[in-house]
Design a protein around this motif. Structure first.
Motif, PDB file in Angstrom:
ATOM      1  N   TYR A   1     -57.916 -27.723 -85.647  1.00 24.68           N
ATOM      2  CA  TYR A   1     -56.606 -27.689 -86.293  1.00 24.68           C
ATOM      3  C   TYR A   1     -55.557 -28.253 -85.346  1.00 24.68           C
ATOM      4  O   TYR A   1     -55.705 -28.208 -84.129  1.00 24.68           O
ATOM      5  N   SER A   2     -54.554 -28.835 -85.937  1.00 29.14           N
ATOM      6  CA  SER A   2     -53.414 -29.414 -85.234  1.00 29.14           C
ATOM      7  C   SER A   2     -53.802 -30.599 -84.340  1.00 29.14           C
ATOM      8  O   SER A   2     -53.132 -30.879 -83.350  1.00 29.14           O
ATOM      9  N   THR A   3     -54.868 -31.319 -84.717  1.00 33.54           N
ATOM     10  CA  THR A   3     -55.268 -32.515 -83.969  1.00 33.54           C
ATOM     11  C   THR A   3     -55.555 -33.657 -84.941  1.00 33.54           C
ATOM     12  O   THR A   3     -55.869 -33.441 -86.111  1.00 33.54           O
TER      13      THR A   3
ATOM     14  N   ARG B   1     -39.819 -33.455 -88.120  1.00 31.08           N
ATOM     15  CA  ARG B   1     -39.204 -33.238 -86.811  1.00 31.08           C
ATOM     16  C   ARG B   1     -40.239 -32.949 -85.739  1.00 31.08           C
ATOM     17  O   ARG B   1     -40.059 -32.100 -84.885  1.00 31.08           O
ATOM     18  N   GLY B   2     -41.369 -33.647 -85.823  1.00 32.52           N
ATOM     19  CA  GLY B   2     -42.396 -33.497 -84.799  1.00 32.52           C
ATOM     20  C   GLY B   2     -43.214 -32.234 -84.916  1.00 32.52           C
ATOM     21  O   GLY B   2     -43.870 -31.828 -83.975  1.00 32.52           O
ATOM     22  N   SER B   3     -43.224 -31.630 -86.079  1.00 32.40           N
ATOM     23  CA  SER B   3     -43.952 -30.365 -86.240  1.00 32.40           C
ATOM     24  C   SER B   3     -45.457 -30.588 -86.311  1.00 32.40           C
ATOM     25  O   SER B   3     -45.927 -31.700 -86.537  1.00 32.40           O
ATOM     26  N   TYR B   4     -46.198 -29.540 -86.114  1.00 33.37           N
ATOM     27  CA  TYR B   4     -47.646 -29.558 -86.229  1.00 33.37           C
ATOM     28  C   TYR B   4     -48.094 -28.167 -86.643  1.00 33.37           C
ATOM     29  O   TYR B   4     -47.344 -27.195 -86.543  1.00 33.37           O
ATOM     30  N   SER B   5     -49.316 -28.050 -87.102  1.00 36.38           N
ATOM     31  CA  SER B   5     -49.812 -26.756 -87.548  1.00 36.38           C
ATOM     32  C   SER B   5     -50.293 -25.927 -86.364  1.00 36.38           C
ATOM     33  O   SER B   5     -50.652 -26.455 -85.319  1.00 36.38           O
ATOM     34  N   TYR B   6     -50.279 -24.630 -86.546  1.00 35.27           N
ATOM     35  CA  TYR B   6     -50.803 -23.715 -85.541  1.00 35.27           C
ATOM     36  C   TYR B   6     -51.198 -22.435 -86.252  1.00 35.27           C
ATOM     37  O   TYR B   6     -50.762 -22.171 -87.367  1.00 35.27           O
ATOM     38  N   VAL B   7     -52.052 -21.655 -85.621  1.00 37.64           N
ATOM     39  CA  VAL B   7     -52.463 -20.375 -86.189  1.00 37.64           C
ATOM     40  C   VAL B   7     -51.420 -19.349 -85.764  1.00 37.64           C
ATOM     41  O   VAL B   7     -51.246 -19.083 -84.578  1.00 37.64           O
ATOM     42  N   ALA B   8     -50.724 -18.796 -86.726  1.00 39.40           N
ATOM     43  CA  ALA B   8     -49.645 -17.857 -86.441  1.00 39.40           C
ATOM     44  C   ALA B   8     -50.192 -16.531 -85.921  1.00 39.40           C
ATOM     45  O   ALA B   8     -51.351 -16.180 -86.175  1.00 39.40           O
ATOM     46  N   VAL B   9     -49.360 -15.801 -85.243  1.00 41.89           N
ATOM     47  CA  VAL B   9     -49.719 -14.468 -84.783  1.00 41.89           C
ATOM     48  C   VAL B   9     -50.111 -13.639 -86.009  1.00 41.89           C
ATOM     49  O   VAL B   9     -49.413 -13.640 -87.013  1.00 41.89           O
ATOM     50  N   GLY B  10     -51.246 -12.968 -85.915  1.00 41.57           N
ATOM     51  CA  GLY B  10     -51.732 -12.161 -87.028  1.00 41.57           C
ATOM     52  C   GLY B  10     -52.634 -12.925 -87.979  1.00 41.57           C
ATOM     53  O   GLY B  10     -53.217 -12.343 -88.887  1.00 41.57           O
ATOM     54  N   SER B  11     -52.740 -14.234 -87.798  1.00 46.22           N
ATOM     55  CA  SER B  11     -53.619 -15.049 -88.633  1.00 46.22           C
ATOM     56  C   SER B  11     -54.927 -15.292 -87.895  1.00 46.22           C
ATOM     57  O   SER B  11     -55.048 -14.998 -86.714  1.00 46.22           O
TER      58      SER B  11
ATOM     59  N   GLY C   1     -58.894 -17.823 -88.080  1.00 47.31           N
ATOM     60  CA  GLY C   1     -59.592 -18.986 -88.626  1.00 47.31           C
ATOM     61  C   GLY C   1     -59.935 -18.809 -90.087  1.00 47.31           C
ATOM     62  O   GLY C   1     -60.051 -19.788 -90.830  1.00 47.31           O
ATOM     63  N   ASP C   2     -60.095 -17.571 -90.525  1.00 47.62           N
ATOM     64  CA  ASP C   2     -60.371 -17.328 -91.946  1.00 47.62           C
ATOM     65  C   ASP C   2     -59.231 -17.843 -92.817  1.00 47.62           C
ATOM     66  O   ASP C   2     -59.460 -18.353 -93.916  1.00 47.62           O
ATOM     67  N   ASP C   3     -58.003 -17.719 -92.342  1.00 49.23           N
ATOM     68  CA  ASP C   3     -56.853 -18.220 -93.101  1.00 49.23           C
ATOM     69  C   ASP C   3     -56.898 -19.738 -93.232  1.00 49.23           C
ATOM     70  O   ASP C   3     -56.522 -20.296 -94.264  1.00 49.23           O
ATOM     71  N   ILE C   4     -57.374 -20.405 -92.194  1.00 49.94           N
ATOM     72  CA  ILE C   4     -57.519 -21.862 -92.244  1.00 49.94           C
ATOM     73  C   ILE C   4     -58.569 -22.232 -93.283  1.00 49.94           C
ATOM     74  O   ILE C   4     -58.378 -23.160 -94.072  1.00 49.94           O
ATOM     75  N   ASP C   5     -59.672 -21.490 -93.316  1.00 54.40           N
ATOM     76  CA  ASP C   5     -60.722 -21.743 -94.315  1.00 54.40           C
ATOM     77  C   ASP C   5     -60.192 -21.556 -95.729  1.00 54.40           C
ATOM     78  O   ASP C   5     -60.507 -22.333 -96.632  1.00 54.40           O
ATOM     79  N   VAL C   6     -59.383 -20.540 -95.944  1.00 52.67           N
ATOM     80  CA  VAL C   6     -58.807 -20.296 -97.268  1.00 52.67           C
ATOM     81  C   VAL C   6     -57.899 -21.455 -97.658  1.00 52.67           C
ATOM     82  O   VAL C   6     -57.930 -21.932 -98.797  1.00 52.67           O
ATOM     83  N   LEU C   7     -57.103 -21.929 -96.712  1.00 55.54           N
ATOM     84  CA  LEU C   7     -56.199 -23.045 -96.975  1.00 55.54           C
ATOM     85  C   LEU C   7     -56.965 -24.308 -97.375  1.00 55.54           C
ATOM     86  O   LEU C   7     -56.477 -25.112 -98.165  1.00 55.54           O
ATOM     87  N   ALA C   8     -58.169 -24.471 -96.873  1.00 55.25           N
ATOM     88  CA  ALA C   8     -58.963 -25.671 -97.132  1.00 55.25           C
ATOM     89  C   ALA C   8     -59.731 -25.617 -98.453  1.00 55.25           C
ATOM     90  O   ALA C   8     -60.304 -26.627 -98.863  1.00 55.25           O
ATOM     91  N   GLN C   9     -59.761 -24.477 -99.122  1.00 54.51           N
ATOM     92  CA  GLN C   9     -60.546 -24.352-100.353  1.00 54.51           C
ATOM     93  C   GLN C   9     -59.933 -25.162-101.486  1.00 54.51           C
ATOM     94  O   GLN C   9     -58.731 -25.109-101.723  1.00 54.51           O
ATOM     95  N   PRO C  10     -60.765 -25.921-102.215  1.00 55.03           N
ATOM     96  CA  PRO C  10     -60.247 -26.685-103.349  1.00 55.03           C
ATOM     97  C   PRO C  10     -59.867 -25.752-104.499  1.00 55.03           C
ATOM     98  O   PRO C  10     -60.292 -24.603-104.545  1.00 55.03           O
ATOM     99  N   LEU C  11     -59.072 -26.264-105.404  1.00 54.78           N
ATOM    100  CA  LEU C  11     -58.692 -25.505-106.600  1.00 54.78           C
ATOM    101  C   LEU C  11     -59.251 -26.193-107.833  1.00 54.78           C
ATOM    102  O   LEU C  11     -59.212 -27.408-107.910  1.00 54.78           O
TER     103      LEU C  11
END
Length: 99
Positions: free
Chosen positions: A69-71, A23-33, A35-45
């Motif tokens: 992010y979000s681009t 529905r046209g959504s995109y990512s954004y850094v939430a309140v309280g988050s 750039g460190d959270d973005i780095d964690v999300l990008a870590q491989p498993l």
């Protein structure tokens, strides 16, 4: 506006804005988050380098790039980042520059 270019043969247009799961959504850094959270999300498993298992899962996409992010640019760069991670994992030779 260039008259010497031929007319397009076809057009492919996304329907991102009306896709039922986005529905046209995109990512954004939430309140309280941060750039460190973005780095964690990008870590491989698995993320622990001492883990004997090879990488199982890599993450790319605009939500995983700290600066862009979000681009679309962030999506592209994160894909290149993960491709390079795979090249290093499999020790792929780097192509020589074309001259």
């Amino acid at each position: 506006g260039n008259p010497s270019l031929p007319a397009p043969k076809s057009v492919l247009r996304s329907r991102w804005h009306s896709a039922p799961y986005t529905r046209g959504s995109y990512s954004y850094v939430a309140v309280g988050s941060s750039g460190d959270d973005i780095d964690v999300l990008a870590q491989p498993l698995p993320e622990d380098p001492r883990d004997p298992r090879p990488l199982q899962l890599l993450f790319a996409g605009e939500a995983t790039h700290r600066t862009f992010y979000s681009t679309t640019h962030g999506a592209l760069l994160s894909g290149w980042r993960e491709a390079e991670r795979l090249n290093q994992l499999f020790q792929a030779p780097v192509p020589a520059p074309q001259s």
